[in-house]
Design a protein around this motif. Structure first.
Motif: not given
Length: 134
Positions: A10-27, A60-67
């Protein structure tokens, strides 16, 4: 044991969703910034560029931290759980795989988008140079 596996998935999926949303936002932000660069004057653009650089570094720092967090969680998941324990939670595992595929697809789209944006900026600069010659 089972609860630990579920929690980790569940934690992996939650962080993955956060990362996906952040990537979309940055894009989206990146596309808007490129449109501004192409459409606005040079002086106004320089001010905006300085503000954008600071924001981009934070993003970029936030994306790196999420990754990093996601990688650590996935590593922990497979190190601390057996294949059988993970396989029991097939729904969560399928969700994780689906999110991983979405992340890969989105990263590829973002890469293409950045390439297109660089080309637009270069074309804009060439056009400005040609007008300045006259």
């Amino acid at each position: 044991m089972k609860n630990r596996t579920i929690k980790c998935l569940e934690e992996v999926n939650q962080v993955s969703q956060q990362l996906l949303l952040r990537i979309l936002s940055v894009q989206k932000e990146s596309q808007l910034a490129t449109q501004d660069l192409v459409n606005k004057s040079r002086a106004a653009t320089k001010n905006k560029e300085q503000q954008n650089k600071s924001n981009e570094l934070d993003e970029l720092d936030e994306l790196s931290e999420l990754m990093r967090k996601r990688d650590k969680l996935i590593t922990t998941l497979f190190e601390e759980n057996t294949k059988e324990e993970i396989a029991i939670e097939i729904k969560l595992l399928q969700d994780m795989i689906s999110l991983d595929n979405k992340l890969s697809d989105q990263a590829e789209q973002f890469k293409k988008s950045l390439t297109e944006q660089v080309i637009k900026i270069k074309k804009g600069k060439k056009i400005k140079k040609s007008y300045q010659q006259y």
